[in-house]
Design a protein around this motif. Structure first.
Motif, mmCIF file in Angstrom:
data_model
loop_
_atom_site.group_PDB
_atom_site.id
_atom_site.type_symbol
_atom_site.label_atom_id
_atom_site.label_comp_id
_atom_site.label_asym_id
_atom_site.label_seq_id
_atom_site.Cartn_x
_atom_site.Cartn_y
_atom_site.Cartn_z
ATOM 1 N N HIS A 6 0.812 -1.066 0.006
ATOM 2 C CA HIS A 6 -0.061 -0.102 -0.045
ATOM 3 C C HIS A 6 1.123 1.117 0.007
ATOM 4 O O HIS A 6 1.794 1.240 0.822
ATOM 5 N N ILE A 7 0.720 2.306 -1.057
ATOM 6 C CA ILE A 7 1.672 3.111 -0.928
ATOM 7 C C ILE A 7 0.698 4.624 -0.827
ATOM 8 O O ILE A 7 -0.096 4.622 -1.758
ATOM 9 N N ILE A 8 1.252 5.509 -0.224
ATOM 10 C CA ILE A 8 0.656 6.961 -0.356
ATOM 11 C C ILE A 8 1.771 7.832 -0.291
ATOM 12 O O ILE A 8 2.785 7.640 0.073
ATOM 13 N N GLU A 17 -2.763 7.473 -3.531
ATOM 14 C CA GLU A 17 -3.063 6.319 -2.830
ATOM 15 C C GLU A 17 -3.284 4.957 -3.857
ATOM 16 O O GLU A 17 -4.231 5.232 -4.603
ATOM 17 N N PHE A 18 -2.404 3.996 -3.602
ATOM 18 C CA PHE A 18 -2.780 2.617 -4.641
ATOM 19 C C PHE A 18 -1.934 1.565 -4.065
ATOM 20 O O PHE A 18 -1.367 1.867 -2.990
ATOM 21 N N VAL A 19 -2.232 0.485 -4.331
ATOM 22 C CA VAL A 19 -1.720 -0.790 -3.960
ATOM 23 C C VAL A 19 -1.162 -1.640 -5.211
ATOM 24 O O VAL A 19 -1.567 -1.512 -6.170
ATOM 25 N N LEU A 20 -0.026 -1.968 -4.939
ATOM 26 C CA LEU A 20 0.915 -2.968 -5.717
ATOM 27 C C LEU A 20 0.832 -4.212 -5.364
ATOM 28 O O LEU A 20 0.868 -4.497 -4.349
ATOM 29 N N ARG A 21 0.409 -5.197 -6.394
ATOM 30 C CA ARG A 21 0.226 -6.605 -6.056
ATOM 31 C C ARG A 21 1.355 -7.431 -6.915
ATOM 32 O O ARG A 21 1.173 -8.677 -6.612
ATOM 33 N N ARG A 22 1.704 -6.832 -7.914
ATOM 34 C CA ARG A 22 2.720 -7.828 -8.526
ATOM 35 C C ARG A 22 3.903 -6.970 -8.967
ATOM 36 O O ARG A 22 4.006 -5.759 -8.713
ATOM 37 N N ASN A 23 4.843 -7.864 -9.375
ATOM 38 C CA ASN A 23 6.206 -7.164 -9.824
ATOM 39 C C ASN A 23 6.244 -5.996 -10.907
ATOM 40 O O ASN A 23 6.973 -5.351 -10.911
ATOM 41 N N LEU A 24 5.117 -6.309 -11.824
ATOM 42 C CA LEU A 24 5.117 -5.281 -12.879
ATOM 43 C C LEU A 24 3.821 -4.568 -13.019
ATOM 44 O O LEU A 24 2.622 -5.050 -13.035
ATOM 45 N N THR A 25 3.892 -3.311 -13.015
ATOM 46 C CA THR A 25 2.532 -2.334 -12.820
ATOM 47 C C THR A 25 2.881 -1.295 -13.881
ATOM 48 O O THR A 25 3.915 -0.780 -14.094
ATOM 49 N N ILE A 26 1.855 -0.909 -14.877
ATOM 50 C CA ILE A 26 2.126 -0.082 -15.853
ATOM 51 C C ILE A 26 1.072 0.965 -15.479
ATOM 52 O O ILE A 26 -0.063 0.602 -15.243
ATOM 53 N N ILE A 27 1.431 2.144 -15.675
ATOM 54 C CA ILE A 27 0.483 3.460 -15.682
ATOM 55 C C ILE A 27 0.517 4.005 -16.906
ATOM 56 O O ILE A 27 1.775 4.497 -17.358
ATOM 57 N N ARG A 28 -0.659 4.272 -17.489
ATOM 58 C CA ARG A 28 -0.894 5.016 -18.969
ATOM 59 C C ARG A 28 -2.120 5.663 -18.690
ATOM 60 O O ARG A 28 -2.721 5.959 -17.826
ATOM 61 N N GLY A 29 -2.620 6.043 -19.936
ATOM 62 C CA GLY A 29 -3.716 6.830 -19.905
ATOM 63 C C GLY A 29 -3.675 8.184 -20.599
ATOM 64 O O GLY A 29 -2.551 8.490 -20.994
ATOM 65 N N ASP A 30 -4.528 9.048 -20.427
ATOM 66 C CA ASP A 30 -4.539 10.484 -21.055
ATOM 67 C C ASP A 30 -3.559 11.223 -20.592
ATOM 68 O O ASP A 30 -2.964 10.933 -19.202
ATOM 69 N N LYS A 138 -7.950 20.446 1.446
ATOM 70 C CA LYS A 138 -7.245 19.316 1.502
ATOM 71 C C LYS A 138 -6.968 18.917 0.423
ATOM 72 O O LYS A 138 -7.110 19.152 -0.821
ATOM 73 N N PRO A 139 -5.587 18.090 0.081
ATOM 74 C CA PRO A 139 -5.135 17.666 -1.110
ATOM 75 C C PRO A 139 -6.046 16.803 -1.907
ATOM 76 O O PRO A 139 -6.906 16.196 -1.585
ATOM 77 N N LEU A 140 -5.719 17.409 -3.112
ATOM 78 C CA LEU A 140 -6.766 16.479 -4.234
ATOM 79 C C LEU A 140 -6.475 15.115 -4.315
ATOM 80 O O LEU A 140 -5.240 14.778 -4.594
ATOM 81 N N TYR A 141 -7.388 14.052 -4.118
ATOM 82 C CA TYR A 141 -6.888 12.837 -3.998
ATOM 83 C C TYR A 141 -6.898 12.032 -5.274
ATOM 84 O O TYR A 141 -7.752 12.069 -6.226
ATOM 85 N N HIS A 142 -5.876 11.560 -5.617
ATOM 86 C CA HIS A 142 -5.704 10.851 -6.798
ATOM 87 C C HIS A 142 -5.377 9.351 -6.575
ATOM 88 O O HIS A 142 -4.799 9.019 -5.732
ATOM 89 N N GLU A 143 -6.505 8.349 -7.381
ATOM 90 C CA GLU A 143 -6.202 7.134 -7.131
ATOM 91 C C GLU A 143 -5.940 6.191 -8.765
ATOM 92 O O GLU A 143 -6.159 7.016 -9.528
#
Lengths: 321, 145
Positions: A6-8, A17-30, A138-143
């Motif tokens: 769990h990472i904040i 705030e997010f949770v990593l479950r495996r050795n490889l995670t990809i972030i992409r999108g707009d 408060k800080p804008l929450y990103h998930e």
């Protein structure tokens, strides 16, 4: 490294705030969703600690690797979460894939490239969204959210053709049952051939079966090829071996316990992709029994009516076939 | 016309954020097209050539804009170079087409960007094929990404 983390990461304006479950995670999108800002905050925390104004909570060290010196930067790092932002050419190299395969870190890669050398799961490709959970001062929450949720979702499609990524036991299993009900089953002989197989077929009801645990590099391309075709369904279990394991045909108590949280049992330095773990587990658990598993040649015991039906019971689209 | 080379390409500016930081001019930021792109993609307002008002980050310099918008501005202002437009998300696609309405633009893409449901003219440089919709683009370029 194994387990979920769990990472904040936050400052006065933004919180991730997010949770990593495996050795490889990809972030992409707009563009402009905050991907680079996340990596920048981690870099600043690593460099200056709390003096950066960034707070970072994770039970493992988080670092950023970038530029031409990536290999040297990684050489002394273990048991860490490594972030790489877009704009780093090495991420798509075979050298990088070979190198990280032998490390015990988790990797979070910001990229829109497919990265064909990395066997990442369709479930671990995320976008970032601002949830508005915190307002005002408060800080804008990103998930993070899964970009391809239920990519393997079921439908009421009645298939006329099955395309399997697998050319071994998985293909043999589905080819056998397709033969029984008189529909075609084709092996694409590898995940990278699925697009070309799909481009060959138009206006057919097709189910594509591939190993979701390592199908990440292909998912976006395959979805683009499918486009608006409603008569194509993707079925992406972790792997064929996982399908057998989850069906309960082995009736093994240890497997039942493990399946609650696979991530706690899969050591990333040993298994670059979860599909390899499931293959090893199935071979080990079935060894010496009537269901002894051989990946090259399907043991005929898996085609016995009771076993076959138990495996297929989990396959929603099959009920329509 | 928009010319795209899909997949690995030599002599391309790969890290567009670093390149932007070192070459941009204030006038790029206040140009009407940039103001529009920054408003739509980054949801931010250009105050002047050195300051942008971001709803999330507050007052920021141009270097803190998104990688996508910075790449779009490079493509608009440095047509002599080829940039890695993989740093642009799908929400930049319409702006790439708009920039290419006025001039020939060449970019490198390493993913299958979604150019929407409309018609367009895109030349796939890998085999010099001109395509006019997403279905044609996917069929022409999917093998290269």
């Amino acid at each position: 490294m194994k387990g979920s983390f769990h990472i904040i990461v936050q400052n006065e304006r933004i919180k991730y705030e997010f949770v990593l479950r495996r050795n490889l995670t990809i972030i992409r999108g707009d563009s402009a969703t905050g991907k680079t800002t996340l990596v920048d905050m981690i870099r600043e925390y690593k460099s200056l600690g709390e003096g950066s104004g960034v707070e970072l909570f994770c039970e493992k060290q988080c670092i950023v690797v970038e530029g031409n010196g990536w290999e040297k930067q990684l050489s002394d790092v273990g048991q860490s979460v490594v972030f790489v932002d877009e704009g780093n050419r090495f991420v798509s190299s075979v050298e990088f894939a070979r190198f990280i395969q032998e490390t015990d870190n988790y990797y979070v890669l910001v990229t829109r490239e497919g990265l064909s050398a990395l066997p990442y799961s369709v479930e671990e490709i995320y976008g970032i969204r601002s949830s508005g959970k915190y307002g005002g001062l408060k800080p804008l929450y990103h998930e993070m959210y899964q970009l391809y949720p239920d990519a393997a979702n079921t439908s009421e499609l009645k298939p006329k053709k099955i395309i399997t990524e697998d050319s071994n036991a998985g293909y043999q299993f589905f080819a056998n049952i397709c033969n029984e009900i008189g529909i075609e089953c084709v092996s694409a002989a590898g995940k990278s051939n699925i697009c070309s197989e799909l481009l060959k077929c138009k206006d057919e009801n097709i189910v594509v079966i591939a190993d979701g645990a390592a199908f990440g590099p292909e998912i976006e391309k395959v979805l683009k090829v499918i486009g608006q075709r409603k008569q194509v369904v993707l079925y992406l279990p972790e792997s064929f071996e996982w399908l057998i394991i989850e069906s309960g045909v082995l009736n093994d108590k240890e497997i039942k316990a493990m399946s609650e949280k696979w991530e706690n049992y899969i050591e990333s330095s040993q298994y670059f992709s979860w599909e390899r773990f499931f293959t090893d587990l199935l071979i080990k658990k079935s060894s010496g029994g009537y269901l002894e598993y051989n990946k090259k040649n399907l043991n005929k015991a898996y085609l016995a009516t009771a076993v076959k039906h138990k495996i297929l019971k989990q396959v929603e689209w099959w009920k329509e076939a | 016309m928009l010319n795209i080379f899909f997949g690995d390409m030599e002599d391309v500016i790969f890290n567009t954020s670093v390149y932007f930081k070192n070459v941009y001019h204030d006038e790029w930021i206040t140009a009407p097209l940039s103001v529009e792109m920054i408003a739509e993609v980054d949801k931010s307002k250009v105050i002047d050539g050195g300051v942008i008002d971001s709803p999330v980050l507050g007052k920021i310099p141009p270097t803190s804009l998104s990688g996508g918008v910075k790449t779009l501005m490079l493509i608009e202002n440095r047509p002599d170079k080829v940039f890695n437009a993989t740093n642009c998300g799908n929400n930049c696609a319409k702006w790439l087409l708009k920039i290419a309405e006025k001039k020939d633009v060449t970019i490198n893409l390493r993913y299958m960007m979604d150019f929407g449901k409309g018609n367009f003219n895109i030349k796939v440089l890998n085999d010099d094929r001109v395509v006019h919709c997403m279905e044609e683009l996917v069929a022409a370029a999917i093998q290269y990404v």
